[in-house]
Scaffold this motif. Structure first.
Motif, PDB file in Angstrom:
ATOM      1  N   TYR A 138       0.836  -1.204   0.000  1.00  0.00           N
ATOM      2  CA  TYR A 138       0.000   0.000   0.000  1.00  0.00           C
ATOM      3  C   TYR A 138       0.874   1.258   0.000  1.00  0.00           C
ATOM      4  CZ  TYR A 138      -2.818   3.788   1.948  1.00  0.00           C
ATOM      5  OH  TYR A 138      -3.411   5.002   2.174  1.00  0.00           O
ATOM      6  N   MET A 139       1.887   1.282   0.880  1.00  0.00           N
ATOM      7  CA  MET A 139       2.760   2.462   0.938  1.00  0.00           C
ATOM      8  C   MET A 139       3.453   2.686  -0.402  1.00  0.00           C
ATOM      9  SD  MET A 139       4.428   2.472   4.779  1.00  0.00           S
ATOM     10  CE  MET A 139       5.411   1.004   4.516  1.00  0.00           C
ATOM     11  N   ILE A 140       3.902   1.610  -1.035  1.00  0.00           N
ATOM     12  CA  ILE A 140       4.534   1.739  -2.350  1.00  0.00           C
ATOM     13  C   ILE A 140       3.537   2.313  -3.359  1.00  0.00           C
ATOM     14  CG2 ILE A 140       5.439   0.409  -4.314  1.00  0.00           C
ATOM     15  CD1 ILE A 140       6.781  -1.439  -2.179  1.00  0.00           C
ATOM     16  N   SER A 141       2.293   1.868  -3.281  1.00  0.00           N
ATOM     17  CA  SER A 141       1.289   2.315  -4.259  1.00  0.00           C
ATOM     18  C   SER A 141       0.995   3.810  -4.153  1.00  0.00           C
ATOM     19  CB  SER A 141      -0.003   1.509  -4.113  1.00  0.00           C
ATOM     20  OG  SER A 141      -0.737   1.914  -2.966  1.00  0.00           O
ATOM     21  N   ILE A 176       7.350  -8.970   9.391  1.00  0.00           N
ATOM     22  CA  ILE A 176       8.238  -7.999   8.751  1.00  0.00           C
ATOM     23  C   ILE A 176       8.112  -8.119   7.239  1.00  0.00           C
ATOM     24  CG2 ILE A 176      10.634  -7.223   8.482  1.00  0.00           C
ATOM     25  CD1 ILE A 176      11.192  -8.695  11.184  1.00  0.00           C
ATOM     26  N   SER A 177       8.113  -6.960   6.585  1.00  0.00           N
ATOM     27  CA  SER A 177       8.064  -6.918   5.130  1.00  0.00           C
ATOM     28  C   SER A 177       9.089  -5.919   4.619  1.00  0.00           C
ATOM     29  CB  SER A 177       6.661  -6.510   4.672  1.00  0.00           C
ATOM     30  OG  SER A 177       6.628  -6.284   3.292  1.00  0.00           O
ATOM     31  N   ALA A 178       9.824  -6.328   3.581  1.00  0.00           N
ATOM     32  CA  ALA A 178      10.764  -5.449   2.882  1.00  0.00           C
ATOM     33  C   ALA A 178      10.530  -5.671   1.395  1.00  0.00           C
ATOM     34  CB  ALA A 178      12.196  -5.804   3.249  1.00  0.00           C
ATOM     35  N   ILE A 179       9.988  -4.659   0.728  1.00  0.00           N
ATOM     36  CA  ILE A 179       9.629  -4.797  -0.691  1.00  0.00           C
ATOM     37  C   ILE A 179      10.173  -3.596  -1.458  1.00  0.00           C
ATOM     38  CG2 ILE A 179       7.738  -5.002  -2.355  1.00  0.00           C
ATOM     39  CD1 ILE A 179       6.016  -6.156  -0.094  1.00  0.00           C
ATOM     40  N   LYS A 180      10.738  -3.880  -2.637  1.00  0.00           N
ATOM     41  CA  LYS A 180      11.252  -2.799  -3.484  1.00  0.00           C
ATOM     42  C   LYS A 180      10.132  -2.195  -4.320  1.00  0.00           C
ATOM     43  CE  LYS A 180      16.028  -4.253  -4.212  1.00  0.00           C
ATOM     44  NZ  LYS A 180      17.002  -4.704  -5.222  1.00  0.00           N
ATOM     45  N   ASP A 181      10.213  -0.877  -4.505  1.00  0.00           N
ATOM     46  CA  ASP A 181       9.306  -0.206  -5.423  1.00  0.00           C
ATOM     47  C   ASP A 181       9.841  -0.354  -6.848  1.00  0.00           C
ATOM     48  OD1 ASP A 181      11.349   1.698  -5.743  1.00  0.00           O
ATOM     49  OD2 ASP A 181      10.245   3.312  -4.769  1.00  0.00           O
ATOM     50  N   GLU A 182       9.166   0.265  -7.806  1.00  0.00           N
ATOM     51  CA  GLU A 182       9.572   0.122  -9.210  1.00  0.00           C
ATOM     52  C   GLU A 182      10.934   0.736  -9.502  1.00  0.00           C
ATOM     53  OE1 GLU A 182       7.094   4.009 -10.877  1.00  0.00           O
ATOM     54  OE2 GLU A 182       6.246   2.000 -11.071  1.00  0.00           O
ATOM     55  N   ASN A 183      11.421   1.589  -8.596  1.00  0.00           N
ATOM     56  CA  ASN A 183      12.737   2.206  -8.767  1.00  0.00           C
ATOM     57  C   ASN A 183      13.830   1.463  -8.003  1.00  0.00           C
ATOM     58  OD1 ASN A 183      11.782   4.391 -10.397  1.00  0.00           O
ATOM     59  ND2 ASN A 183      10.881   5.252  -8.538  1.00  0.00           N
TER      60      ASN A 183
END
Length: 161
Positions: A78-81, A143-150
């Motif tokens: 959600y934060m990435i979006s 815990i979650s660690a996810i990369k955005d499109e950049n």
């Protein structure tokens, strides 16, 4: 009887050849698989670092919880979006933990753009509120660690007891 056995072996051979085909497409590319492994590794490294810090403080380690982890993943996505970090709908995540895991208290740390587990944990430990969550009276975490499109990481860590 020999004919039946012959057909059985032919059928068995065909089944093995088809099931071992390299054309199997599970829907995940190697790049996506590598990203998932990297994100899981970073989340596990965060847990290790947080638990090392807790141990140094005389606190019990946190255990991973799948409900909290899925909530963390959903919030990170959600934060990435929306391209920002926040605690939007934290009360909803807390309610899910209360309902599904019988949680009596919960907290959340979020961050973005830290390049690795050590830097995000160091950042959280440098912040009074985040450090209080890490050192809080909690037993479980997601815990979650996810990369955005950049290629920049966003993080969510949920705590509860």
């Amino acid at each position: 009887m020999k004919i039946i056995l012959k057909y059985f072996y032919v059928l068995l051979a065909c089944t093995v050849i088809i099931s071992c085909s390299s054309d199997d497409d599970s829907g995940t590319s190697n790049g996506e698989t590598n990203e998932l492994i990297n994100e899981t590794s970073i989340a596990d490294a965060i847990l290790t670092l947080v638990n090392q810090h807790r141990q140094n403080q005389g606190l019990s380690p946190l255990s991973k919880n799948t409900t909290a982890e899925q909530l963390a993943v959903d919030h990170t996505k959600y934060m990435i979006s929306i391209n920002e970090i926040n605690h939007d709908d934290f009360n909803q995540r807390s309610s899910v933990l209360n309902d599904q895991e019988n949680a009596t208290a919960s907290a959340e740390n979020v961050a973005r753009f830290y390049q690795d587990a050590q830097s995000v944990v160091d950042g959280w430990l440098s912040s009074i509120g985040h450090k209080e969550n890490i050192e809080g009276n909690y037993m479980y975490t997601g815990i979650s660690a996810i990369k955005d499109e950049n290629g920049r990481y966003y993080y969510t860590q949920l705590f509860y007891r």
